[in-house]
Design an enzyme around this catalytic site. Structure first.
Site, mmCIF file in Angstrom:
data_model
loop_
_atom_site.group_PDB
_atom_site.id
_atom_site.type_symbol
_atom_site.label_atom_id
_atom_site.label_comp_id
_atom_site.label_asym_id
_atom_site.label_seq_id
_atom_site.Cartn_x
_atom_site.Cartn_y
_atom_site.Cartn_z
ATOM 1 N N ASP A 198 17.823 8.894 -23.891
ATOM 2 C CA ASP A 198 17.290 9.423 -25.139
ATOM 3 C C ASP A 198 18.403 9.512 -26.177
ATOM 4 O OD1 ASP A 198 14.706 10.916 -26.130
ATOM 5 O OD2 ASP A 198 16.423 12.058 -26.861
ATOM 6 N N GLU A 239 16.264 4.477 -25.333
ATOM 7 C CA GLU A 239 15.293 4.898 -26.338
ATOM 8 C C GLU A 239 15.969 4.828 -27.702
ATOM 9 O OE1 GLU A 239 13.309 8.379 -28.639
ATOM 10 O OE2 GLU A 239 15.387 8.029 -28.150
#
Length: 489
Positions: A198, A239
């Site tokens: 992330d 991501e």
């Protein structure tokens, strides 16, 4: 370990029944044959904010959700994907708390980016900051060191508070690399199969750049972490919310990527009743992707679709979404707004609500997603055809809570009775089990008012037809005994 070409669930640890034990119960009792691709459990770690996205550590599970034994239990039947916020860690972590107490004398001081690591005298230069892709008004926070009373300013890309809850990690530091190695090693021991990186686009800080996806430095880091993951048999999913060309670069480097363009393209197709833009997109996208329509944030618009959308047309789509109860996340940095001022970062809504709670339109959207090459993920609210939770937004003041409703066991049972949910489960089973989806994909020619997609794998074949005037969807496929069959979704 290979990622399975079957449907995955995305859920918070407490969103389906209240905790990880209940999540396992719900999944095994109701969805054992549905989520054969596994489950993405949004951060179950101790966290100080952002609904889990400000973790204190990845070595523990928040006791409110359960423990590692619950994760391992779920992992017996479902491949588990977890997040690693590779860019930052919580202000409340033991590492930063030690730094707050002792400052530069802390054993963890090198984990963080004090401003003198960027500017020699530690004084920020506005000209450099103006070039950065900012996620908050200023990319740093100032703290007072307890033992000395001195002030220390450290890099904080994210965070709604000042000082921020989310403290950036210095990926150039050997200490950070050791910490990441410890986290990954623990994931391996807990039977985690996939790790989503992330906010990985923000890890490189370099003056004179946007400090977002800085090349070639980003690849040096990704290569290092890929080698680490490979050594432990873990798959990586970076991501990156950015211009689609960056996603293509990641794909060229052999990484799985997220299809952040599909949710908007599908929405636009169903609102405008035209498949023109979708067909062009589906013919040109990389295939090694995770697909989704809904998630814990919103439907991406800018910067993901920069260069792909006409902002006037996009504004019309956004206006329809607002009429249907959505709210918006906006771009902060003037430099990254469109010339005409269009500044929508994400459209926040339940995907079922944004399609006017129209069962046929919603099933058409899912059919497009499942026929699009990649690993399909279904967010838990979308799984249960949940509607906009406006009460939650009003109660918390957080726009993203519109699509983060926590379902009790009773609500889950009620939702499973809805025809739209039963139809969706049947469609997921078809996507999981039909062998054609391991073959070749094709976008078939069709008028703009229709969509025709097909998969062929030897003698196995299936094709999707959607009439955008009525939103009715039909699949033609080769049945068990070789005859052509029809499935009206």
């Amino acid at each position: 370990m290979a990622v399975k070409n079957q449907v995955q669930l995305i859920t918070y640890p407490d969103s389906l029944g209240g905790d990880l034990k209940m999540l396992n119960k719900v999944m095994t009792e109701h969805f054992a044959d549905i989520f054969k691709g596994g489950v993405h459990i949004l951060p179950p770690f101790p966290s100080s904010g952002d609904r889990g996205f400000a973790p204190l550590t990845y070595l523990e599970i928040d006791p409110e959700f359960g423990g590692w034994e619950d994760i391992r239990k779920i992992g017996e039947n479902f491949d588990i994907l977890v997040d690693l916020m590779v860019n930052h860690i919580s202000q409340k972590s033991e590492y930063f708390q030690d730094f707050l107490a002792k400052g530069r004398q802390s054993q963890y001081a090198d984990l963080f980016i004090t401003l003198d690591k960027l500017w020699e005298d530690g004084q920020p230069v506005q000209e450099d900051i103006d070039k950065m892709f900012l996620r908050r008004p200023l990319p740093y926070s100032t703290f007072t060191i307890e033992e000395t009373g001195e002030q220390e300013t450290v890099w904080t890309t994210f965070g709604k508070t000042d000082p921020s809850e989310q403290i950036d990690l210095d990926i150039k530091s050997e200490q950070v690399r050791q910490l990441l190695t410890d986290f990954f090693t623990n994931f391996k021991e807990q039977n985690v199969k996939i790790v989503r990186l992330d906010a990985v686009g923000y890890v490189v800080k370099k003056l004179g750049t946007s400090c977002f996806f800085v090349e070639p430095e980003i690849y040096e880091f990704l290569d290092w972490i890929m080698e680490l993951a490979n050594s432990l048999g873990i798959e990586l999913l970076p991501e990156v919310h950015s211009h689609y060309s960056i996603q293509h670069k990641l794909a060229e480097h052999g990484f799985w990527i997220y299809d952040f363009i599909l949710p908007y393209r599908v929405l636009e197709t169903l609102i405008n009743k035209s498949s023109k833009n979708l067909a062009i997109y589906l013919k040109n996208r990389p295939h090694k992707q995770f697909t989704m329509l809904d998630c814990h944030d919103g439907i991406p618009v800018k910067p993901d679709l920069d260069g792909l959308i006409d902002t006037k047309e996009a504004k019309d789509i956004v206006d329809v979404c607002l009429e249907r109860g959505s709210n918006l996340s906006l771009i902060l940095s003037d430099e990254h707004k469109a010339e005409d001022g269009f500044d929508v970062h994400q459209i926040r809504c339940s995907y079922y609500s944004v399609l006017n709670s129209d069962d046929d339109a919603y099933l058409a959207a899912r059919a497009i997603q499942f026929f699009t090459p990649g690993v399909p993920q279904v967010y838990y609210v979308g799984l249960l055809a949940g509607e906009n939770d406006v009460e939650n937004v009003a109660r918390t003041g957080e726009g993203r809570e519109i699509n983060r409703h926590n379902f009790t066991l009773e609500e889950i049972e009620e939702s499973l009775e809805k025809p739209v949910v039963q139809r969706l489960l049947k469609l997921i089973r078809f996507r999981n089990e039909n062998e054609a989806f391991s073959g070749e994909f094709q976008v078939l020619d069709s008028p703009d008012s229709e969509i025709r997609l097909s998969w062929r794998n030897g003698s196995k074949h299936c094709s999707l037809f959607i009439d955008l005037e009525t939103n009715r969807s039909t699949i033609e496929y080769v049945g068990e005994s070789g005859e052509m069959a029809q499935y009206n979704i």
